[in-house]
Design an enzyme around this catalytic site. Structure first.
Site, PDB file in Angstrom:
ATOM      1  N   ARG A   6      -0.743  -2.696  -6.656  1.00  0.00           N
ATOM      2  CA  ARG A   6      -0.880  -3.614  -5.859  1.00  0.00           C
ATOM      3  C   ARG A   6      -2.001  -4.579  -6.140  1.00  0.00           C
ATOM      4  NH1 ARG A   6      -1.427  -4.903  -0.108  1.00  0.00           N
ATOM      5  NH2 ARG A   6      -3.348  -5.255   0.395  1.00  0.00           N
ATOM      6  N   ARG A  44       0.966  -1.237  -0.069  1.00  0.00           N
ATOM      7  CA  ARG A  44       0.081   0.084   0.078  1.00  0.00           C
ATOM      8  C   ARG A  44       0.954   1.316   0.029  1.00  0.00           C
ATOM      9  NH1 ARG A  44      -2.242  -3.536   4.090  1.00  0.00           N
ATOM     10  NH2 ARG A  44      -4.397  -4.478   3.432  1.00  0.00           N
ATOM     11  N   HIS A  80      -4.786  -9.662   3.804  1.00  0.00           N
ATOM     12  CA  HIS A  80      -6.245  -9.629   3.875  1.00  0.00           C
ATOM     13  C   HIS A  80      -6.415 -10.277   4.873  1.00  0.00           C
ATOM     14  CE1 HIS A  80      -6.534  -8.646  -0.760  1.00  0.00           C
ATOM     15  NE2 HIS A  80      -6.227  -7.575   0.091  1.00  0.00           N
ATOM     16  N   HIS A  98      -2.035   2.241  -5.764  1.00  0.00           N
ATOM     17  CA  HIS A  98      -2.731   1.331  -5.286  1.00  0.00           C
ATOM     18  C   HIS A  98      -3.110   0.186  -6.483  1.00  0.00           C
ATOM     19  CE1 HIS A  98      -4.274  -0.705  -1.677  1.00  0.00           C
ATOM     20  NE2 HIS A  98      -5.584  -1.109  -2.627  1.00  0.00           N
ATOM     21  N   LYS A 117      -2.279  -1.761   8.163  1.00  0.00           N
ATOM     22  CA  LYS A 117      -3.829  -1.708   8.102  1.00  0.00           C
ATOM     23  C   LYS A 117      -4.350  -2.883   8.971  1.00  0.00           C
ATOM     24  CE  LYS A 117      -7.872  -1.157   5.282  1.00  0.00           C
ATOM     25  NZ  LYS A 117      -8.736  -1.157   3.807  1.00  0.00           N
ATOM     26  N   TYR A 119      -9.515 -11.048  -7.138  1.00  0.00           N
ATOM     27  CA  TYR A 119      -8.764 -11.268  -8.204  1.00  0.00           C
ATOM     28  C   TYR A 119      -8.978 -12.298  -9.205  1.00  0.00           C
ATOM     29  CZ  TYR A 119      -6.637  -7.575  -5.528  1.00  0.00           C
ATOM     30  OH  TYR A 119      -6.334  -6.542  -4.774  1.00  0.00           O
TER      31      TYR A 119
END
Length: 586
Positions: free
Chosen positions: A525, A432, A548, A522, A457, A557
């Site tokens: 990423r 990120r 995640h 982003h 995050k 994805y």
């Protein structure tokens, strides 16, 4: 209640400005008439034509028409360049003649004799360093053209445009503004020096973690000190305050050295200490708190203060603090900053319903619900509090993904080694933008070919790959810039590169590569994850690389992978192929 109507200039057009003491009933009626609110003029406004005026007369009995005085007529459109002030435009003159009768066939005011410069309130200000400075009203097309020129910048703190004092740039900007001449011919030739000026640095007795910086009353020098990210201004002592840390002091010396300003340090020995430098979390939380309380009237600050204290006690991030408090303040503002304990559940549900009616996005709706549940359950300690209503359904949008060729084109057009390296590491490790700027040398494990991402995050640590192809570049870069705390340092020593600067690097690269896709840092990423999946990497590993919490987030994805997608043939193509083969056999 009386309502005052006034002609205003806003967003490159004339409007009917509607002024009145706050009244929710009046606001509801205005919304039904498609009126909008202007923060600039602190009023509601509606289209400037006779149809809109007739609607206002039908809905409101007591209307007061405020006509501009002769002095207001002359000053409401400041003079720019060599222009002379003129009388009212034709439509304003008709207001004097017949109250507020507005031309219905000419809402765009194409016959208005005012020049663009006059309408936009173009104003030339005092030079700052090597820049001309001017101010004008916002105009989407003109602003875009101005900022597209190399050497023109927007200063968000002072809401002004800054233009490098160069003959060619002077000509280009004046053509866009339609005002010739506008800038003087005092072109920039060399750095302005202030030999003989003195900056005094003294201890701050009230808090030894800070030092007092007394700067001469010169605009250029004050603008330089204001650019330090941790600077504060003391109105009582008429000086600037900076953390009493060695790196900050060194930054001061380096920053003012080209100006030949003498730094007079009156700090006692041992006053500067490394631990006086606030960490990033402290700075983020302090700045976020300041911005939050600036939005709230004094009478309602106690409610917001309880919210802030609870979020901080639970050790939530500054991002969560900002999101929750912004939604909560929006809720309080809509209810006239009443005590939240007195607001009933039906009122809350009615408010949430009105947000959805206004087209609020699903993610914003979720944030509002989460903020209200947090306040009533955790702050007011009402665990039984519930909002029994269906959550706004989230839009399922596929992220933009660049192909490997497009990524390569982006990297190839970036010449600056620092800029190229931060984009390469962002793509190569799937980071990120906050993780790129927060990356420290101690987090890069060269022997293991890994990068330790800390406090990312969700306050989670994770290990990601360090691409073999950039190890040599990283080591050369470290030798070039020296071993410091952050891999990508910002403008001042000890400060990380800003996320906004990284995004600007990406925007410039996209423009140079002539890619039409709308992509950000982003997007690199997203491309990293998609390309791993196309190469057969197990999705559970990709989940760990990206950090995640849920595998559901990573499965998006699978909808973007080119390998599986290309293997699927449309039934129409199959039908056409079969038909062509049949014709060949016949």
């Amino acid at each position: 209640m009386s309502i005052t109507l006034k002609k205003i200039w806003h967003r490159d057009a004339f409007w009917i400005g509607i002024y009145f003491p706050y009244d929710s009933g009046v606001i509801s009626k205005l919304k039904s008439l498609d009126a909008r609110y202007s923060k600039t003029h602190t009023c509601w406004y509606i289209d400037y034509n006779s149809v809109s005026y007739a609607k206002l007369k039908d809905h409101f009995a007591d209307l007061i028409i405020e006509l501009p005085s002769s002095s207001e007529i002359k000053t409401s459109y400041p003079v720019a360049g060599n222009l002379e002030s003129r009388d009212l435009p034709p439509i304003a003159k008709s207001e004097h003649q017949s109250g507020f009768e507005i031309s219905q066939n000419n809402p765009g005011h194409k016959t208005d004799p005012y020049s663009f410069a006059t309408k936009m309130r173009l104003q030339l200000l005092e030079n700052i360093g090597k820049y001309w400075v001017f101010r004008m009203h916002y105009h989407q097309t003109v602003s875009k053209e101005l900022l597209g020129l190399k050497g023109v910048f927007w200063n968000s703190n002072y809401k002004v445009y800054m233009v490098l004092r160069h003959p060619k740039l002077k000509q280009e900007v004046e053509v866009i503004l339609g005002t010739v001449p506008f800038f003087p011919e005092d072109y920039y030739s060399k750095e302005v020096t202030f030999k003989g000026e003195r900056i005094v640095i003294s201890p701050h007795p009230e808090d030894l973690a800070w030092m007092e910086v007394y700067v001469p009353a010169l605009v250029v020098l004050k603008e330089k000190i204001k650019r330090f990210s941790m600077v504060r201004y003391s109105t009582t002592k008429n000086c600037y305050l900076l953390p009493a840390a060695p790196t900050v002091y060194e930054g001061l010396l380096l920053h003012f050295e080209p100006s030949l300003v003498l730094i007079d340090s009156r700090l006692p020995k041992g006053y500067l200490k490394k631990q006086h430098l606030p960490n990033r979390k402290q700075l983020d939380l302090r700045n976020t708190k300041a911005r939050i309380f600036d939005q709230v009237p004094e009478g309602a600050q106690a409610y917001v203060s309880d919210m802030v204290d609870t979020v901080l006690a639970l050790n939530y991030s500054s991002s969560t603090l900002k999101t929750y408090c912004s939604s909560f303040i929006q809720f309080l503002r809509q209810h006239d900053f009443r005590n939240p304990s007195d607001i009933s559940q039906p009122e809350i549900k009615r408010y949430l319903g009105s947000l959805m009616e206004r087209g609020l996005s699903a993610s914003s709706g979720h944030s509002m619900v989460n903020a209200l549940l947090f306040y009533y359950q955790r702050v007011l300690c009402v665990p039984a509090f519930e909002l029994k209503l269906p959550r706004p359904k989230k839009e399922r949008k596929l992220p933009t993904v660049l192909t490997m060729d497009e990524c390569l084109r982006i990297f190839q057009v970036v010449d600056n080694p620092k800029h190229k390296l931060l984009l390469l590491i962002g793509y190569g490790a799937g980071l990120r933008v906050s993780e790129i700027v927060g990356l420290q040398w101690r987090d890069i494990l060269f022997d293991e070919h890994k990068i330790h991402i800390k406090n990312a995050k969700g306050k989670k640590d994770r290990m990601v790959m360090l691409p073999y192809s950039i190890v040599g570049s990283l080591e050369y870069y470290r030798q070039l810039y020296g071993v410091r705390q952050y891999v990508f340092e910002g403008q001042f020593a000890g400060e990380p590169y800003s996320a906004g600067s990284v995004q600007q690097v990406m925007r410039d690269a996209l423009k140079k590569a002539k890619l039409e896709k709308k992509a950000t840092v982003h997007t690199l990423r997203h491309s990293f994850a998609t390309h791993l999946l196309e190469n057969g990497t197990d999705i559970r590993y990709i989940q760990q690389f990206l950090g995640h919490s849920s595998i559901k987030t990573t499965t998006i994805y699978t909808h973007l992978t080119k390998t599986a997608f290309d293997k699927i043939v449309s039934p129409l193509d199959r039908m056409v192929d079969d038909n062509n083969k049949k014709k060949i056999r016949e």
